[in-house]
Design a protein around this motif. Sequence first.
Motif, PDB file in Angstrom:
ATOM      1  N   MET A 124      13.125   8.781   5.960  1.00  9.70           N
ATOM      2  CA  MET A 124      11.760   8.860   5.446  1.00  9.70           C
ATOM      3  C   MET A 124      10.981   9.944   6.186  1.00  9.70           C
ATOM      4  O   MET A 124      10.180  10.675   5.593  1.00  9.70           O
ATOM      5  CB  MET A 124      11.056   7.507   5.588  1.00  9.70           C
ATOM      6  CG  MET A 124      11.754   6.377   4.846  1.00  9.70           C
ATOM      7  SD  MET A 124      11.029   4.755   5.183  1.00  9.70           S
ATOM      8  CE  MET A 124       9.580   4.826   4.137  1.00  9.70           C
ATOM      9  N   ARG A 125      11.225  10.043   7.491  1.00 15.08           N
ATOM     10  CA  ARG A 125      10.589  11.098   8.274  1.00 15.08           C
ATOM     11  C   ARG A 125      11.076  12.471   7.832  1.00 15.08           C
ATOM     12  O   ARG A 125      10.301  13.427   7.718  1.00 15.08           O
ATOM     13  CB  ARG A 125      10.876  10.902   9.763  1.00 15.08           C
ATOM     14  CG  ARG A 125      10.321  12.007  10.658  1.00 15.08           C
ATOM     15  CD  ARG A 125      11.007  12.014  12.012  1.00 15.08           C
ATOM     16  NE  ARG A 125      12.439  12.192  11.901  1.00 15.08           N
ATOM     17  CZ  ARG A 125      13.023  13.372  11.757  1.00 15.08           C
ATOM     18  NH1 ARG A 125      12.302  14.474  11.668  1.00 15.08           N
ATOM     19  NH2 ARG A 125      14.329  13.455  11.672  1.00 15.08           N
ATOM     20  N   GLU A 126      12.371  12.565   7.550  1.00 16.29           N
ATOM     21  CA  GLU A 126      12.935  13.842   7.128  1.00 16.29           C
ATOM     22  C   GLU A 126      12.339  14.319   5.805  1.00 16.29           C
ATOM     23  O   GLU A 126      12.118  15.507   5.598  1.00 16.29           O
ATOM     24  CB  GLU A 126      14.458  13.718   7.031  1.00 16.29           C
ATOM     25  CG  GLU A 126      15.137  13.490   8.387  1.00 16.29           C
ATOM     26  CD  GLU A 126      16.617  13.188   8.269  1.00 16.29           C
ATOM     27  OE1 GLU A 126      17.100  13.034   7.119  1.00 16.29           O
ATOM     28  OE2 GLU A 126      17.283  13.093   9.312  1.00 16.29           O
ATOM     29  N   LYS A 127      12.048  13.370   4.903  1.00 15.55           N
ATOM     30  CA  LYS A 127      11.418  13.725   3.628  1.00 15.55           C
ATOM     31  C   LYS A 127      10.012  14.277   3.851  1.00 15.55           C
ATOM     32  O   LYS A 127       9.572  15.191   3.157  1.00 15.55           O
ATOM     33  CB  LYS A 127      11.372  12.509   2.702  1.00 15.55           C
ATOM     34  CG  LYS A 127      12.724  12.085   2.153  1.00 15.55           C
ATOM     35  CD  LYS A 127      12.591  10.859   1.257  1.00 15.55           C
ATOM     36  CE  LYS A 127      13.950  10.407   0.736  1.00 15.55           C
ATOM     37  NZ  LYS A 127      13.840   9.186  -0.110  1.00 15.55           N
ATOM     38  N   LEU A 128       9.313  13.706   4.819  1.00 16.50           N
ATOM     39  CA  LEU A 128       7.985  14.211   5.146  1.00 16.50           C
ATOM     40  C   LEU A 128       8.070  15.615   5.737  1.00 16.50           C
ATOM     41  O   LEU A 128       7.228  16.474   5.458  1.00 16.50           O
ATOM     42  CB  LEU A 128       7.296  13.263   6.143  1.00 16.50           C
ATOM     43  CG  LEU A 128       6.852  11.910   5.585  1.00 16.50           C
ATOM     44  CD1 LEU A 128       6.513  10.950   6.715  1.00 16.50           C
ATOM     45  CD2 LEU A 128       5.654  12.084   4.667  1.00 16.50           C
ATOM     46  N   THR A 129       9.092  15.850   6.551  1.00 16.36           N
ATOM     47  CA  THR A 129       9.288  17.168   7.148  1.00 16.36           C
ATOM     48  C   THR A 129       9.517  18.227   6.078  1.00 16.36           C
ATOM     49  O   THR A 129       9.048  19.364   6.186  1.00 16.36           O
ATOM     50  CB  THR A 129      10.481  17.147   8.119  1.00 16.36           C
ATOM     51  OG1 THR A 129      10.253  16.154   9.130  1.00 16.36           O
ATOM     52  CG2 THR A 129      10.671  18.500   8.785  1.00 16.36           C
ATOM     53  N   GLU A 130      10.228  17.837   5.029  1.00  9.27           N
ATOM     54  CA  GLU A 130      10.526  18.778   3.940  1.00  9.27           C
ATOM     55  C   GLU A 130       9.277  19.293   3.242  1.00  9.27           C
ATOM     56  O   GLU A 130       9.275  20.384   2.671  1.00  9.27           O
ATOM     57  CB  GLU A 130      11.453  18.106   2.919  1.00  9.27           C
ATOM     58  CG  GLU A 130      12.857  17.848   3.444  1.00  9.27           C
ATOM     59  CD  GLU A 130      13.670  16.975   2.505  1.00  9.27           C
ATOM     60  OE1 GLU A 130      13.155  16.639   1.407  1.00  9.27           O
ATOM     61  OE2 GLU A 130      14.815  16.631   2.858  1.00  9.27           O
ATOM     62  N   PHE A 143       0.809  -1.225   0.000  1.00 10.79           N
ATOM     63  CA  PHE A 143       0.000   0.000   0.000  1.00 10.79           C
ATOM     64  C   PHE A 143       0.841   1.273   0.000  1.00 10.79           C
ATOM     65  O   PHE A 143       0.299   2.372   0.090  1.00 10.79           O
ATOM     66  CB  PHE A 143      -1.000   0.013   1.165  1.00 10.79           C
ATOM     67  CG  PHE A 143      -1.956  -1.140   1.120  1.00 10.79           C
ATOM     68  CD1 PHE A 143      -3.037  -1.126   0.268  1.00 10.79           C
ATOM     69  CD2 PHE A 143      -1.752  -2.264   1.913  1.00 10.79           C
ATOM     70  CE1 PHE A 143      -3.916  -2.206   0.210  1.00 10.79           C
ATOM     71  CE2 PHE A 143      -2.619  -3.347   1.867  1.00 10.79           C
ATOM     72  CZ  PHE A 143      -3.706  -3.317   1.005  1.00 10.79           C
ATOM     73  N   GLY A 144       2.171   1.128  -0.084  1.00  8.39           N
ATOM     74  CA  GLY A 144       3.043   2.288  -0.179  1.00  8.39           C
ATOM     75  C   GLY A 144       3.104   2.825  -1.587  1.00  8.39           C
ATOM     76  O   GLY A 144       2.510   2.239  -2.501  1.00  8.39           O
ATOM     77  N   PRO A 145       3.772   3.968  -1.802  1.00  9.87           N
ATOM     78  CA  PRO A 145       4.728   4.621  -0.907  1.00  9.87           C
ATOM     79  C   PRO A 145       4.091   5.198   0.374  1.00  9.87           C
ATOM     80  O   PRO A 145       3.000   5.755   0.327  1.00  9.87           O
ATOM     81  CB  PRO A 145       5.302   5.754  -1.765  1.00  9.87           C
ATOM     82  CG  PRO A 145       5.036   5.343  -3.170  1.00  9.87           C
ATOM     83  CD  PRO A 145       3.750   4.589  -3.125  1.00  9.87           C
ATOM     84  N   LEU A 146       4.817   5.069   1.463  1.00 12.86           N
ATOM     85  CA  LEU A 146       4.358   5.584   2.741  1.00 12.86           C
ATOM     86  C   LEU A 146       4.126   7.086   2.675  1.00 12.86           C
ATOM     87  O   LEU A 146       3.126   7.587   3.198  1.00 12.86           O
ATOM     88  CB  LEU A 146       5.371   5.231   3.833  1.00 12.86           C
ATOM     89  CG  LEU A 146       5.045   5.649   5.272  1.00 12.86           C
ATOM     90  CD1 LEU A 146       5.639   4.648   6.250  1.00 12.86           C
ATOM     91  CD2 LEU A 146       5.568   7.039   5.608  1.00 12.86           C
ATOM     92  N   LYS A 147       5.056   7.801   2.051  1.00 19.40           N
ATOM     93  CA  LYS A 147       4.944   9.260   1.975  1.00 19.40           C
ATOM     94  C   LYS A 147       3.646   9.676   1.309  1.00 19.40           C
ATOM     95  O   LYS A 147       2.917  10.536   1.818  1.00 19.40           O
ATOM     96  CB  LYS A 147       6.145   9.825   1.197  1.00 19.40           C
ATOM     97  CG  LYS A 147       6.112  11.339   1.006  1.00 19.40           C
ATOM     98  CD  LYS A 147       7.321  11.800   0.199  1.00 19.40           C
ATOM     99  CE  LYS A 147       7.226  13.276  -0.136  1.00 19.40           C
ATOM    100  NZ  LYS A 147       8.365  13.721  -0.984  1.00 19.40           N
TER     101      LYS A 147
END
Length: 335
Positions: free
Chosen positions: A311-317, A197-201
């Motif tokens: 992956m978290r850092e990409k979401l932060t961006e 079900f990804g990508p998670l982002k």
Amino acid sequence: MESLEPTNKKDQEQLVDEIKHTKDAWFNHPMHLYEGFWCGDTIFKGVIAFQSQFEAHDSDIILASMMKTGTTWVKSLIFTIVNRKKFPGNISEHPLHIKNPHELVPHLEVKFSNADQPDLSNVSSPRLFAVHMPYLSLPTSIKTSKCQIVYVCRNPLDTFVSLWHFFLQFEENKGIVPDMDLMEEYVSKYCNEIIPFGPLKDHLLGYWEESMKNPQKVLFLEYEGLKKEPKANLKRLAEFLGFPFSEEEEKGNVIDDVIELCSLKSLKEMEVNKSGKVYPWFENKALFRKGEVGDWTNHLTPTMAKRIDAMREKLTEVGFSFTYYKTNVKAEVPH
């Protein structure tokens, strides 16, 4: 990308044939890339049938999530909150002692996989369902109706560890011997967004952005927040669903009773969850492991943790941040 929503069985079968050439696998389970997300082979036809045939009711409540982000737990919470007036009194006689949360709040992708068009006419209102699909791929009727969506997310580190242990319990994977090399391989897949079900982002941002635009329709919850502040988050959930706790209920410790009944410890000890199968691929007990925040530290190497934390850092961006991530996880990740 909007759903293609094939209109008849012939269209559905043609679409299945067209998509099957794009594939990968999570352990021994093939996945197909469909509308930008990885869909498991076992429910692929169900996903397509669900898109074209499901008609949402304005009173429907739908739990959306990625796999292993607290789905079973939140299913039990939603069912108990919505139905608490129907089952007053002795908690030992509550339906959760008789049926697994996945029976009480069924996944629509699976339900449509088991029948060309399942009979939902006898489901009492409000109907409680769940989905793992991304927001953009949901049936149009869900997006245009007044039905409510509850989304739960979890930090990527614990999500990976839970997903890893969960898939190792599948019948088809019993012969696999897990080691650090194999875990490295799946950390790479996970970080490259090749996950069910990804990508998670895309999954997380799809529901998060909709919750920002339409907070009356989509409620965004964090697994870590439910663990750290269960009472406040349950009150928030109940109010969103239209089943708020009264002052009398709060004074009578009803919220605490719900928290206790639906706790992982309580669910694990129920006989219905110790044996049997809701789904053919794994036993009910596979749904309940530790459920702890930060358990990833017992399984991942510092290098693995750093890769997943990216992956978290990409979401932060792009503007998203886990509210409870900083205190529960981030301080322990090597930088």
